[in-house]
Design an enzyme around this catalytic site. Sequence first.
Site, mmCIF file in Angstrom:
data_model
loop_
_atom_site.group_PDB
_atom_site.id
_atom_site.type_symbol
_atom_site.label_atom_id
_atom_site.label_comp_id
_atom_site.label_asym_id
_atom_site.label_seq_id
_atom_site.Cartn_x
_atom_site.Cartn_y
_atom_site.Cartn_z
ATOM 1 N N CYS A 3 0.688 -1.236 -0.053
ATOM 2 C CA CYS A 3 0.067 -0.246 0.053
ATOM 3 C C CYS A 3 0.743 1.289 0.252
ATOM 4 C CB CYS A 3 -0.794 0.029 1.255
ATOM 5 S SG CYS A 3 -1.675 1.483 1.430
ATOM 6 N N HIS A 45 -4.695 1.214 8.617
ATOM 7 C CA HIS A 45 -4.848 0.762 7.196
ATOM 8 C C HIS A 45 -6.396 0.375 7.002
ATOM 9 C CE1 HIS A 45 -4.397 -0.273 2.829
ATOM 10 N NE2 HIS A 45 -5.460 -1.264 3.101
ATOM 11 N N HIS A 96 -6.265 3.248 0.349
ATOM 12 C CA HIS A 96 -5.950 3.481 1.879
ATOM 13 C C HIS A 96 -6.839 4.765 1.875
ATOM 14 C CE1 HIS A 96 -3.084 3.472 5.622
ATOM 15 N NE2 HIS A 96 -3.851 4.545 5.640
ATOM 16 N N HIS A 98 -8.503 8.066 2.696
ATOM 17 C CA HIS A 98 -7.862 9.408 2.543
ATOM 18 C C HIS A 98 -8.733 10.159 2.295
ATOM 19 C CE1 HIS A 98 -7.103 7.829 -1.599
ATOM 20 N NE2 HIS A 98 -7.312 9.036 -1.838
HETATM 21 P P1 DGP Z 1 -7.405 9.097 -5.004
HETATM 22 O O1 DGP Z 1 -7.667 9.469 -6.594
HETATM 23 O O2 DGP Z 1 -8.669 9.909 -4.209
HETATM 24 O O3 DGP Z 1 -7.080 7.898 -4.772
HETATM 25 O O4 DGP Z 1 -6.386 10.222 -4.745
HETATM 26 C C1 DGP Z 1 -4.896 9.681 -4.454
HETATM 27 C C2 DGP Z 1 -4.065 10.880 -4.342
HETATM 28 O O5 DGP Z 1 -2.848 10.525 -3.853
HETATM 29 C C3 DGP Z 1 -3.937 11.513 -5.709
HETATM 30 O O6 DGP Z 1 -4.611 12.932 -5.769
HETATM 31 C C4 DGP Z 1 -2.498 11.691 -6.159
HETATM 32 C C5 DGP Z 1 -1.905 11.404 -4.464
HETATM 33 N N1 DGP Z 1 -0.659 10.445 -4.694
HETATM 34 C C6 DGP Z 1 -0.410 9.365 -5.534
HETATM 35 N N2 DGP Z 1 0.940 8.894 -5.082
HETATM 36 C C7 DGP Z 1 1.349 10.004 -4.294
HETATM 37 C C8 DGP Z 1 2.653 9.993 -3.736
HETATM 38 O O7 DGP Z 1 3.480 8.989 -4.008
HETATM 39 N N3 DGP Z 1 2.858 11.204 -2.824
HETATM 40 C C9 DGP Z 1 1.988 11.830 -2.667
HETATM 41 N N4 DGP Z 1 2.139 13.117 -1.839
HETATM 42 N N5 DGP Z 1 0.526 11.976 -3.360
HETATM 43 C C10 DGP Z 1 0.533 10.891 -4.035
#
Ligand code: DGP
Length: 112
Positions: A3, A45, A96, A98
């Site tokens: 994850c 998680h 996960h 968020h």
């Molecule tokens: P969702 O589409 O709701 O699952 O949003 C996931 C978000 O996570 C998306 O807006 C981009 C962010 N994201 C993906 N990978 C990473 C990462 O490695 N670091 C950070 N800071 N954000 C990430």
Amino acid sequence: MDCLFCKILAGEIPSSKVYENEWVYAFRDINPQAPVHVLVIPKEHIPCADGVTAENSAVVARIFEAIPEIAKQEGLTNGYRVITNCGEDGCQSVKHLHFHLLGGKKLSEQMA
Ligand code: DGP
């Protein structure tokens, strides 16, 4: 567990931390959709909103206690939006739980 956000929590993947307490971690989204775009996650998680139960829902309250603190810290004095995506139709990409905290400008009236 494979994850991405658990790896961020473990420090295996770097992140730009904006807030942390015993239950909650918040960091800047890698692909910001607004001047302020923070992801607020439980340290436990939980796959998505669908995985919230009577046993683990206290952490959701902790998240919503943290959000006003983060908003204040980020200068979101004129309001903000909180979004959680769940599953395929919700376009959830990271499995996960968020919460996207978005603000710093007048946001779109469109939600979907
Ligand atoms: P969702 O589409 O709701 O699952 O949003 C996931 C978000 O996570 C998306 O807006 C981009 C962010 N994201 C993906 N990978 C990473 C990462 O490695 N670091 C950070 N800071 N954000 C990430």
